[in-house]
Scaffold this motif. Structure first.
Motif, PDB file in Angstrom:
ATOM      1  N   PRO A   1     -10.571   4.516   4.590  1.00 20.82           N
ATOM      2  CA  PRO A   1     -10.003   4.569   3.163  1.00 20.82           C
ATOM      3  C   PRO A   1      -9.109   5.956   3.037  1.00 20.82           C
ATOM      4  O   PRO A   1      -9.302   7.077   3.846  1.00 20.82           O
ATOM      5  CB  PRO A   1     -11.118   4.731   2.098  1.00 20.82           C
TER       6      PRO A   1
ATOM      7  N   ARG B   1       0.905  -1.157   0.205  1.00 20.00           N
ATOM      8  CA  ARG B   1       0.011   0.004   0.184  1.00 20.00           C
ATOM      9  C   ARG B   1       0.901   1.200   0.120  1.00 20.00           C
ATOM     10  O   ARG B   1       0.236   2.321   0.154  1.00 20.00           O
ATOM     11  CB  ARG B   1      -0.877  -0.018   1.144  1.00 20.00           C
ATOM     12  N   SER B   2       2.321   1.178  -0.152  1.00 20.44           N
ATOM     13  CA  SER B   2       2.976   2.329  -0.376  1.00 20.44           C
ATOM     14  C   SER B   2       3.629   1.927  -1.603  1.00 20.44           C
ATOM     15  O   SER B   2       4.772   1.617  -1.511  1.00 20.44           O
ATOM     16  CB  SER B   2       4.115   2.308   0.758  1.00 20.44           C
TER      17      SER B   2
ATOM     18  N   ASN C   1       0.722   5.568  -5.058  1.00 21.04           N
ATOM     19  CA  ASN C   1      -0.776   5.398  -4.986  1.00 21.04           C
ATOM     20  C   ASN C   1      -1.456   6.576  -3.968  1.00 21.04           C
ATOM     21  O   ASN C   1      -2.508   6.680  -4.033  1.00 21.04           O
ATOM     22  CB  ASN C   1      -1.116   4.221  -4.400  1.00 21.04           C
TER      23      ASN C   1
ATOM     24  N   VAL D   1      -6.907   8.108  -7.374  1.00 22.66           N
ATOM     25  CA  VAL D   1      -6.295   6.788  -6.840  1.00 22.66           C
ATOM     26  C   VAL D   1      -7.003   6.621  -5.545  1.00 22.66           C
ATOM     27  O   VAL D   1      -7.136   7.455  -4.744  1.00 22.66           O
ATOM     28  CB  VAL D   1      -4.845   6.793  -6.740  1.00 22.66           C
ATOM     29  N   LYS D   2      -7.874   5.562  -5.406  1.00 20.61           N
ATOM     30  CA  LYS D   2      -8.684   5.360  -4.185  1.00 20.61           C
ATOM     31  C   LYS D   2      -7.950   3.932  -3.528  1.00 20.61           C
ATOM     32  O   LYS D   2      -7.929   2.940  -3.926  1.00 20.61           O
ATOM     33  CB  LYS D   2     -10.123   4.871  -4.513  1.00 20.61           C
ATOM     34  N   GLU D   3      -7.863   4.155  -2.263  1.00 23.81           N
ATOM     35  CA  GLU D   3      -7.341   3.001  -1.449  1.00 23.81           C
ATOM     36  C   GLU D   3      -8.339   2.881  -0.316  1.00 23.81           C
ATOM     37  O   GLU D   3      -8.299   3.320   0.669  1.00 23.81           O
ATOM     38  CB  GLU D   3      -5.805   3.160  -0.726  1.00 23.81           C
ATOM     39  N   LYS D   4      -9.476   1.790  -0.701  1.00 26.63           N
ATOM     40  CA  LYS D   4     -10.431   1.630   0.315  1.00 26.63           C
ATOM     41  C   LYS D   4      -9.838   1.008   1.574  1.00 26.63           C
ATOM     42  O   LYS D   4     -10.848   1.119   2.376  1.00 26.63           O
ATOM     43  CB  LYS D   4     -11.502   0.678  -0.700  1.00 26.63           C
ATOM     44  N   ARG D   5      -9.089   0.122   1.421  1.00 29.61           N
ATOM     45  CA  ARG D   5      -8.609  -0.231   2.764  1.00 29.61           C
ATOM     46  C   ARG D   5      -6.967   0.353   3.159  1.00 29.61           C
ATOM     47  O   ARG D   5      -6.099  -0.375   3.366  1.00 29.61           O
ATOM     48  CB  ARG D   5      -8.437  -1.840   2.731  1.00 29.61           C
ATOM     49  N   ALA D   6      -6.810   1.537   3.082  1.00 28.52           N
ATOM     50  CA  ALA D   6      -5.650   2.066   3.083  1.00 28.52           C
ATOM     51  C   ALA D   6      -4.981   1.833   4.530  1.00 28.52           C
ATOM     52  O   ALA D   6      -3.705   1.581   4.586  1.00 28.52           O
ATOM     53  CB  ALA D   6      -5.680   3.510   3.030  1.00 28.52           C
ATOM     54  N   THR D   7      -5.762   1.908   5.595  1.00 27.46           N
ATOM     55  CA  THR D   7      -5.295   1.521   6.965  1.00 27.46           C
ATOM     56  C   THR D   7      -6.316   1.133   7.715  1.00 27.46           C
ATOM     57  O   THR D   7      -7.502   1.238   7.272  1.00 27.46           O
ATOM     58  CB  THR D   7      -4.665   2.883   7.507  1.00 27.46           C
TER      59      THR D   7
END
Length: 465
Positions: free
Chosen positions: A313, A56-57, A71, A405-411
């Motif tokens: 997200p 995720r990085s 991202n 850019v979408k990170e739905k489960r970023a953390t």
């Protein structure tokens, strides 16, 4: 975070030192674990589901901008000791990171007025006190409120409460709405990726302790000048392979294999290959870990808690403008859904200044983006234009390119009461160690937490525990 709960073991753990250790996941946590292990002479296999590392990085070539982009824009601090140690070990050059000499940041109010925080070169925590007293663009009453919180911080560190929200904590410490909006809330969104109304004050306090109570350098902001994958991924892979380790990309793990006594016996990959081992370090998100486990193992209380972890997200906008919008590398926006704006050209140019010719690439961060993660690009474009008009009323930028850019489960979400659900490094399954920014490191889910978790897992393997 108080006394640590000891998970119930299926059987006494045996981490014998002779077999190859498999690391599942090629992001910060997995690569950090593998680097530590091969440095100690251990045989290591890293398997990563994606074609490239970074987790995720990560970075990728974007056709819209025509550039290599992350991202999302990543920010570190001087107190990221484990991360900086990892980067030194793999040979990341000093000029790949822009490191502040003293903490400084600019926040913009609607209309464009600035709030400036610049900490003087004093020992910690006096540097923060001096910075808060000298903040420009905000009244003395509000600066005094922040200073009062700083004076009370040592007592708060001694008794963190994971059931108290950041909002309740700030109210208890008498923080005024202006200082909350200009200082505290941007910090909370940045380090916890969650709304102050729900985020745990204990996690915020953990960051404040590391950043402001040790050394002045600990609070300095560290910004990667290059796309993050190019900073660390290939260097880590080269380091691992040069010491006899193996890294396989596009090799998804499918199932953790256990023997009759419930110990780790191997890992089956999507290809059908089963790799025998007595030691596995998983450095993957919670839901991916659970999918690897045998069904019976998922019923253990530790893994049932893992299943209850929720995600928060992040939405990142990459906007190509016809001219620069910012006169500095980054700014925060007060009381805006757009939390941070980053001038990538100025960041990549470093201290030499921003190139003046051509288009300008702006990165925009929306943290804790539950209300925006399902929006269409057109709606996010309109949001961007509306906020730019609010904060930069004289600017008339023309958009040349717009990438979402979408990170739905970023953390994981750091909502109150979450920390006790985060698992220890040693799992209930003998031979299985857990890494990832979401495990119990004492920190929120950040790059530093990820690298620390990898180092913790490697230390467990090397200690034989």
């Amino acid at each position: 975070m108080g006394a640590k709960r000891r998970p119930r073991q299926y059987a006494a753990a045996s981490m014998g030192g002779g077999s190859r250790t498999i690391v599942v996941g090629g992001g910060f946590a997995g690569l950090a674990a593998a680097v530590r292990l091969v440095a100690a002479g251990r045989e290591v296999l890293v398997v990563e589901a994606a074609k490239h590392g970074g987790g995720r990085s990560r970075s990728f070539h974007d056709k819209v901008t025509g550039r290599e982009i992350d991202n999302g824009q990543h920010l570190m601090m001087g107190c990221y000791w484990e991360t900086l140690s990892f980067m030194r070990a793999i040979g990341v050059p000093d000029d790949a990171l822009e490191v502040q000499s003293n903490l400084a940041m600019t926040m913009l109010k609607p209309g464009g007025a600035r709030v400036e925080l610049t900490c003087p070169p004093l020992p910690a925590p006096l540097h923060l006190a001096g910075g808060l007293i000298g903040m420009r663009g905000i009244g003395m009453l509000h600066r005094a409120a922040a200073l009062r919180a700083g004076l009370l911080l040592r007592g708060e560190i001694a008794r963190p409460d994971d059931n108290e929200t950041c909002d309740a904590w700030l109210r208890r410490l008498g923080q005024t709405p202006p200082i909350r909006a200009a200082f505290w809330e941007p910090l909370i969104w940045a380090v916890l990726n969650d709304d102050p109304l729900v985020a745990s004050a204990a996690m915020l306090i953990a960051v404040l302790e590391r950043a402001f109570m040790g050394s002045r350098a600990a609070s300095s902001l560290v910004v990667p000048r290059l796309p993050l994958s190019s900073v660390y991924v290939q260097r880590a892979v080269d380091y691992i392979e040069a010491r006899g380790g193996e890294v396989r990309f596009a090799s998804p793990a499918r199932k953790l294999e256990l023997d009759a006594d419930g110990r780790v016996a191997g890992l089956t990959l999507k290809s059908g290959e089963t790799v025998a081992t007595e030691q596995i370090v998983t450095a993957v998100p919670p839901q991916v870990l659970l999918e690897l486990l045998p069904e019976a193992a998922r019923e253990h209380l530790v893994f049932r808690d893992v299943a209850r972890l929720e995600a928060s997200p992040i939405v990142n906008l990459w906007v190509t403008l016809d001219e620069p919008l910012l006169d500095r590398p980054f700014v925060g926006l007060i009381a805006s859904p757009l939390h941070w704006l980053w001038d990538r050209d100025r960041i990549e140019a470093g201290t030499s200044g921003r190139p003046t010719a051509g288009d300008s690439l702006l990165s925009v961060t929306i943290s804790g983006a539950r209300g925006f993660v399902d929006d269409q690009p057109e709606a996010l474009r309109e949001l961007f234009l509306g906020e730019i008009a609010r904060f930069f009323p004289r600017a008339r930028p023309q958009i040349r390119g717009f990438r979402v850019v979408k990170e739905k489960r970023a953390t994981i979400s750091h909502a109150v009461g979450t920390y006790r659900r985060r698992p220890e490094t040693q799992s209930p399954i003998p031979g299985l160690l857990l890494a990832g920014d979401w495990v119990r490191t004492g920190l929120p889910a950040t790059i530093e937490s990820a690298v620390q978790s990898g180092h913790d897992a490697a230390a467990r393997v090397l200690s034989g525990r």
